[in-house]
Design an enzyme around this catalytic site. Structure first.
Site, short mmCIF file in Angstrom:
data_model
loop_
_atom_site.label_atom_id
_atom_site.label_comp_id
_atom_site.label_asym_id
_atom_site.label_seq_id
_atom_site.Cartn_x
_atom_site.Cartn_y
_atom_site.Cartn_z
N ASP A 173 0.86 -1.19 0.00
CA ASP A 173 0.00 0.00 0.00
C ASP A 173 0.90 1.24 0.00
OD1 ASP A 173 0.86 0.43 2.62
OD2 ASP A 173 -1.14 0.42 3.50
N CYS A 231 3.27 -2.75 4.13
CA CYS A 231 2.38 -1.61 4.44
C CYS A 231 3.15 -0.70 5.39
CB CYS A 231 1.03 -2.07 4.98
SG CYS A 231 1.03 -2.82 6.62
N THR A 276 3.23 -0.52 8.76
CA THR A 276 3.82 -1.27 9.87
C THR A 276 4.10 -2.73 9.53
OG1 THR A 276 1.61 -1.88 10.62
CG2 THR A 276 2.59 0.13 11.58
N HIS A 319 11.01 -22.65 10.59
CA HIS A 319 10.05 -23.30 11.51
C HIS A 319 8.59 -23.17 11.08
CE1 HIS A 319 12.88 -23.54 15.28
NE2 HIS A 319 13.41 -24.07 14.19
N HIS A 325 8.21 -29.44 13.01
CA HIS A 325 7.63 -28.16 12.58
C HIS A 325 6.49 -28.39 11.58
CE1 HIS A 325 10.79 -26.28 14.79
NE2 HIS A 325 11.70 -26.94 14.09
C1 RB5 Z 1 -1.83 3.25 6.13
O1 RB5 Z 1 -1.85 4.55 6.58
C2 RB5 Z 1 -1.46 2.30 7.26
O2 RB5 Z 1 -2.50 2.21 8.17
C3 RB5 Z 1 -1.11 0.94 6.69
O3 RB5 Z 1 -0.06 1.06 5.78
C4 RB5 Z 1 -0.64 -0.09 7.70
O4 RB5 Z 1 0.38 0.40 8.49
C5 RB5 Z 1 -1.68 -0.77 8.47
O5 RB5 Z 1 -1.40 -1.68 9.26
#
Ligand code: RB5
Length: 146
Positions: free
Chosen positions: A7, A64, A66, A97, A132
């Site tokens: 994203d 994304c 995070t 694993h 595993h």
């Molecule tokens: C987008 O702003 C952000 O929420 C997305 O990239 C991600 O971090 C969600 O977990």
């Protein structure tokens, strides 16, 4: 074939990883995004993971902001074992694993060089099988409500 997608939160890191994969001879399919605009990460998780389930691709990388939201979405798809990786050890171990068929990274959390080392660790380690595999079978049973 490695499927990859991001994203807007993972756009820049995804592009660095794409370049590294191509420079190092990996076959990839880039599911975008191709320009930095706001999109919903479940939509990217869906197309990347469905390409793995269909057999078009054999593993995937999702990015994304995070790495968390896109991993939650990916793990809703039957047959996907997606691991958020923010360090090299976890990336190696999730192949050895968990036999993770998808790794996810946070473009706002992980620097470019570390991100590439994470991808490299996941790609170059091998699943150890044995006990595993039994544990993965139990995960599959959970997925199938058995
Ligand atoms: C987008 O702003 C952000 O929420 C997305 O990239 C991600 O971090 C969600 O977990």
């Amino acid at each position: 074939m490695i499927a990859i997608g991001a994203d807007h939160g993972g756009f820049e890191l995804k592009n660095k990883i794409v370049k590294w994969l191509l420079d190092n001879g990996y076959d990839i399919k880039d599911f975008g995004i191709y320009e930095n605009k706001s999109v919903d990460y479940p939509d990217i998780a869906e197309v990347v993971c469905k390409s793995i389930i269909s057999g078009e691709c054999d593993r995937g990388i999702l990015v994304c902001g995070t790495g968390i939201g896109i991993s939650i979405a990916a793990n809703k798809i039957k047959g996907i074992r997606a691991a958020v990786c923010g360090d090299i050890y976890s990336a190696a171990m999730t192949k050895r694993h968990n036999n993770a068929n998808v790794i996810t990274l946070g473009g706002r959390v992980v620097g470019e060089d570390v991100g590439i080392e994470i991808v490299k660790a996941w790609l170059t380690n091998e699943f150890e099988g044995g006990r595993h595999q039994n544990r993965i079978d139990k995960i599959t049973n959970l997925e199938n409500n058995r």
